[in-house]
Design a protein around this motif. Structure first.
Motif, PDB file in Angstrom:
ATOM      1  N   CYS A   1      -9.432   8.832  -1.178  1.00  0.00           N
ATOM      2  CA  CYS A   1      -8.404   9.856  -0.980  1.00  0.00           C
ATOM      3  C   CYS A   1      -8.348  10.711  -2.252  1.00  0.00           C
ATOM      4  O   CYS A   1      -8.975  10.380  -3.261  1.00  0.00           O
ATOM      5  CB  CYS A   1      -7.047   9.210  -0.688  1.00  0.00           C
TER       6      CYS A   1
ATOM      7  N   GLY B   1      -1.023   5.754   6.148  1.00  0.00           N
ATOM      8  CA  GLY B   1      -0.901   6.520   4.921  1.00  0.00           C
ATOM      9  C   GLY B   1       0.314   6.165   4.098  1.00  0.00           C
ATOM     10  O   GLY B   1       0.515   6.707   3.011  1.00  0.00           O
ATOM     11  N   ASN B   2       1.143   5.262   4.597  1.00  0.00           N
ATOM     12  CA  ASN B   2       2.363   4.892   3.876  1.00  0.00           C
ATOM     13  C   ASN B   2       2.626   3.389   4.001  1.00  0.00           C
ATOM     14  O   ASN B   2       3.770   2.961   4.086  1.00  0.00           O
ATOM     15  CB  ASN B   2       3.561   5.697   4.408  1.00  0.00           C
TER      16      ASN B   2
END
Length: 137
Positions: free
Chosen positions: A95, A63-64
Motif C-alpha cells: 500500500c 482496509g481497517n
C-alpha cells in the motif's frame, strides 16, 4: 535433476510461507528483506495484530482491520543500517503507507511482489524514490 531455483523464487516462496503466520482474516501477506547479494535475510514480517494483543483483527472492515502490515513489521524487525542495500520480496503490492515505510528504510533497490493489491498508488511513490518495482512471475 530438478532445476535449481533462483534466489527470487526462493525468497518469494519464503514470503508466501511466512504469510501463513498471518492472523488477518481477509488477506495473508508476507515480506522478506534481504541483502542485495541475496546472502542474508535481514528481516521478515507478516500482517497481524501487535505483539501481546489478541491474534485477531480488530474489525471486519476491509482496509481497517487494525492489523499491522507485513512490510511494516519487516521494517520494524530490520536492524540493518540504512547504508546496507536491500531487496524486498512481498506477496502483494505494498500500500502507499508501506511504500513510504520501505522508502524510509533506506537503500531499498528493488521490490518484487507477486499479487496485485486493490490500490496501486504505491507504484508512483516508489518510482519517485527510484526504487525498481517488478511483479514476480
Amino acid at each position: 535433476m530438478n532445476a535449481r531455483p533462483t534466489f527470487d523464487q526462493v525468497y518469494m516462496q519464503f514470503a508466501e510461507i511466512i504469510a501463513q503466520r498471518s492472523t488477518c482474516k481477509r488477506l495473508q501477506v508476507g515480506t522478506v528483506i534481504t541483502s542485495s547479494d541475496y546472502r542474508k535475510v535481514l528481516a521478515v514480517g507478516y500482517n497481524g495484530n501487535a505483539t501481546g494483543l489478541a491474534n485477531s483483527c480488530d474489525s471486519e472492515e476491509p482496509g481497517n482491520c487494525g492489523c499491522l502490515h507485513s512490510e511494516e513489521n519487516a521494517v520494524i524487525n530490520c536492524d540493518a543500517p540504512r547504508l546496507t542495500e536491500k531487496l524486498v520480496f512481498v506477496t502483494h503490492l505494498p500500500c502507499s503507507m508501506c511504500a513510504k515505510r520501505l522508502i524510509n528504510l533506506g537503500n531499498v533497490n528493488r521490490i518484487l511482489y507477486k499479487n496485485e493489491y486493490r490500490k496501486r498508488d504505491a507504484l508512483q511513490l516508489l518510482q519517485q524514490a527510484n526504487i525498481e518495482v517488478r511483479q514476480f512471475g
